[in-house]
Design a protein around this motif. Sequence first.
Motif, mmCIF file in Angstrom:
data_model
loop_
_atom_site.group_PDB
_atom_site.id
_atom_site.type_symbol
_atom_site.label_atom_id
_atom_site.label_comp_id
_atom_site.label_asym_id
_atom_site.label_seq_id
_atom_site.Cartn_x
_atom_site.Cartn_y
_atom_site.Cartn_z
ATOM 1 N N CYS A 39 14.461 13.103 -7.445
ATOM 2 C CA CYS A 39 15.899 12.579 -7.759
ATOM 3 C C CYS A 39 16.703 13.953 -7.428
ATOM 4 O O CYS A 39 16.562 14.985 -7.886
ATOM 5 C CB CYS A 39 15.911 12.453 -9.336
ATOM 6 N N ALA A 75 19.951 14.156 -8.435
ATOM 7 C CA ALA A 75 20.975 14.617 -9.572
ATOM 8 C C ALA A 75 20.278 16.039 -10.313
ATOM 9 O O ALA A 75 21.001 16.719 -10.742
ATOM 10 C CB ALA A 75 20.944 13.409 -10.582
ATOM 11 N N CYS A 76 18.736 15.829 -10.338
ATOM 12 C CA CYS A 76 18.272 17.088 -11.210
ATOM 13 C C CYS A 76 17.594 17.827 -10.278
ATOM 14 O O CYS A 76 16.690 18.756 -10.703
ATOM 15 C CB CYS A 76 17.468 16.456 -12.335
ATOM 16 N N CYS A 101 17.442 14.168 -17.599
ATOM 17 C CA CYS A 101 18.569 13.788 -16.381
ATOM 18 C C CYS A 101 18.698 12.259 -16.617
ATOM 19 O O CYS A 101 17.652 11.689 -16.835
ATOM 20 C CB CYS A 101 17.783 14.151 -15.242
ATOM 21 N N CYS A 107 17.490 9.810 -13.313
ATOM 22 C CA CYS A 107 16.004 9.309 -13.236
ATOM 23 C C CYS A 107 15.223 9.217 -14.418
ATOM 24 O O CYS A 107 14.124 9.102 -14.707
ATOM 25 C CB CYS A 107 15.444 10.643 -12.524
HETATM 26 ZN ZN LIG Z 1 16.789 13.540 -12.104
#
Ligand SMILES: [Zn+2]
Length: 989
Positions: free
Chosen positions: A745, A747-748, A768, A771
């Motif tokens: 993921c 995003a994190c 996060c 996810c």
């Molecule tokens: Zn994530």
Amino acid sequence: MDERIIIRGAREHNLQNIDLDIPREQLVVITGLSGSGKSSLAFDTIYAEGQRRYMESLSAYARQFLGMMERPDVDFIDGLSPVIAIEQKTVSRNPRSTVGTVTEIYDFLRLLFARAGEAYSYVTGNRMRKQSDDEIVDGILAFPEGTKVILLAPVVKGRKGHYRELFEQIARQGYERVRVDGTLREIEPGMKLDRYKTHDIEVVVDRLVIKEGLRPRVSQSVEAALGLGSGTLIAAVVGGPEGVEVRDHTFSRHLYDPESGLSYDEPSPNTFSFNSPYGACPECNGLGTRQEVDPDLIIPNPERTIAEGGLAPLGKPRDIWIFSQLRAVAEVYGFDFDTPLADLTERQRAVILEGAGDEQFDIVYTYKNREVRYQHRFGGLIQHLWHTYENTGSASQRKWAEAFMRQMPCRACGGGRLKPEALAYRVGGRSIAELVQMDLASLRAFFEAVSFEGQQARIAAPIVKEIRERLDFLLNVGVGYLNLDRAARSLSGGESQRIRLATQIGTQLTGVLYVLDEPSIGLHPRDNDRLIDSLRQLRDLGNSVLVVEHDREMIEAADFVVDLGPGAGEKGGRVLGAAPPTRLPLQTDGHTSLTAAYLRGERHIRVPQERRTGNGHTLTLHGATGHNLKGDPLTLPLGTFICVTGVSGSGKSSLVNQTLYPILAQHFHNARLTPLPYDRIEGLEHIDKVIDIDQSPIGRTPRSNPATYTGLFTYIRDLFAQLPEAKLRGYRPGRFSFNVKGGRCEACKGAGIVKLEMNFLPDVYVECETCKGRRYNPETLQVRYKGASIADVLEMTVSEALAFFEAVPRIERKLRTLQSVGLGYIRLGQQATTLSGGEAQRVKLAKELSRPGTGQTLYILDEPTTGLHFEDIRHLLNVLKALVRKGNTVLVIEHNLDVVKVADHVIDLGPDGGEAGGHIVFAGTPEALAAQETHTGRFLREELARCARLRGDLEEDEELDLDALIGDDDPGEEEDAVDEDEEAGAPVG
Ligand SMILES: [Zn+2]
Ligand SMILES: [Zn+2]
């Protein structure tokens, strides 16, 4: 308020919806296997709810920063008081925090020195005195009648200058004469001195012949002279009746040393503060240490020659400028590159390190196959390193140079941290620096004996009382071997916790609920009693004391015990018993309580039938004298299970962790560690490596976990990459890594959590959102093995995974190593930062178990029973015994009697802690130690007697088969391909 804390429906982590009543204002122990839910109950439910209610009582403004505090998963809690957790976190990361400052004892010492200290001159060692104006007048009038005295006001002392303006100014004030460098002169217009010489200038204020009735005149002149001389005057006796000595007498309103002319300002508590510019040594800014090049790091192994790379910063000789210089120096100073550095003379080694000053050498340097000759100086390796350190633009060069430097005591203050005048004050004959370097037990004895005279006694009494009380609290929690100067950040978790406990008792708060996590960690049984007394003291002040603990004595001393179990993880989380210790049930709802079984002696850790004597070889360390060690020889019989024990502060860690281990690590692994001083070591040829299995974290970021650390995750990713679905999609093993781009993921960045920066509060990690903590992108998660995605696998406990992967031998084998050290309950993807020190240590042990061994390894473990229940200790001992059966040597530093009693060979340090320790007071079998009158001997005798009383019909411990655990293609630790800034997930908000 109700006399109980009432908990209904607690479900935090693995707690199984439990109901529980805990009595208030009692000493309550929560116990159970590791992973049974003790912390979930004590910290994540009771403490968290107490904290949350406290936050709710704060203003809306304060609360907006604290909105993240989640309500623990519990239906109802009643009877909570304000909660204070005394945790094992280090008290402070600040290098300026010391035991003295965190306990506030140093503040009282500063006050004592400022109010009742005696000043001494740091130049001459003379006692410094100050006098009132009346005393000065009395002093002058006390000269015999007829004495001729000149009253002088000193205005310049030992300074250069021509002083023309000064003379003009003095003349304008109506004075006619001065004494310049000891000679009386009249002030003439335009008078000036040699500006390049240092001068003493005094103004002649009055000339007197001592007789009756002179007091008013003397008083007036003294006042004038003191005004002009900034509080100091000289009464120069120049003649008089027979027997009067012609000399100067100095009088001062300040603390003053007549011999050196040194004067001190009135001391204040800040004068003794190393955190204040008024007190701090200007050279080291009050740290007491400075970065210095350490010759021992340059020549770590003096048995080597220069040709063999004996000069560590340079390595082996090659065509570089510094070796050309060294060759020239060697020729002049008569040494060569093939002699061990230890065999060079003192002078020869000194020139290598410190250089030869202005001496010029003929240096032959080969440059592009041409010989070039120079005349050049040689500054030595220390200067070479400093030069690189200070001038290089390259971070790696700087790091290289820094590797040969160490924090050494500051040369200006000698480690005392303060300005010279502050270090020259004494109380009871000791400076403040001497006091903070005494161990606390000796310091307490000092304050018992110290006395003050006259008015100072009245001023000092209340301060000394405070100091004594605080020292007593500290001695009672078993840290009498520490000193006040000890950096707070260098304390172990257990030490920090005990110091915080002592400080809390000192605050005399009542009506508080204290929650403590294993306060007995690292304590010798001798100190355990006093710790228990301290906890009772806290209770008797009117507080509730809740302790998470495994220690038998602590459990037996509790008013009430909460026993959680029966197993760990999902198999735990139930209340097996909640009762006074003697009434804990063995069976509850069909579950057996291991705690009750051990307390009743129905289970116990067996004393072995016989002690191994080893393989006949020994390793002997001679003359170890670091810290408080007294140089007794340490002999390890190889091929045995050895336990090094002794009261806290007796020198165990100095001997093993700071002397023995660095010697071995240097020898076998070229590690850049510097052992404490020792003479020599014999028997290195009988072992082939040393492995230190300590309690430091297996990773510093939430990205490391047991699966990555043991290499298990590599196998799991390979397995996923070979699944038909993965092959179809073209996923390679990297796709299943959360540390690199591709499958994770973004995003994190694969962390599953993101960091929230909280202004003035510590950072908070939250799941996060993209996810939902799964760490991977949806495509990756579509690849499944037996229905589980890679994220599902990371969520499994070791025990679950063991069943799940039983068909994959190399994964199963790795998992069994974790299971065998009693870690079946941890999750594969559990963040390294959430593992306790004891858990991290066992993960490391598990990793070692899967390596093919040579049978000649020395394993070193420091307090491995930390955080372990009796049953967990039994598991651990089984693993250690298995290593010894393979021919290895296991050396454990431990106080726990369950470990001491099963060792083949025990080395007991003592007889006490601090300066009263440092000897090897015993070495031999546990049975022989039990016959000795050492602190350990006495407690071991009781334990062996207790074991002898227990029934002998227990099942024999299963023998662990190490060969079945060893993998032949160990992948090692997972690569951490992470950028620094990505480590904890991307910050948001
Ligand atoms: Zn994530
Ligand atoms: Zn200094």
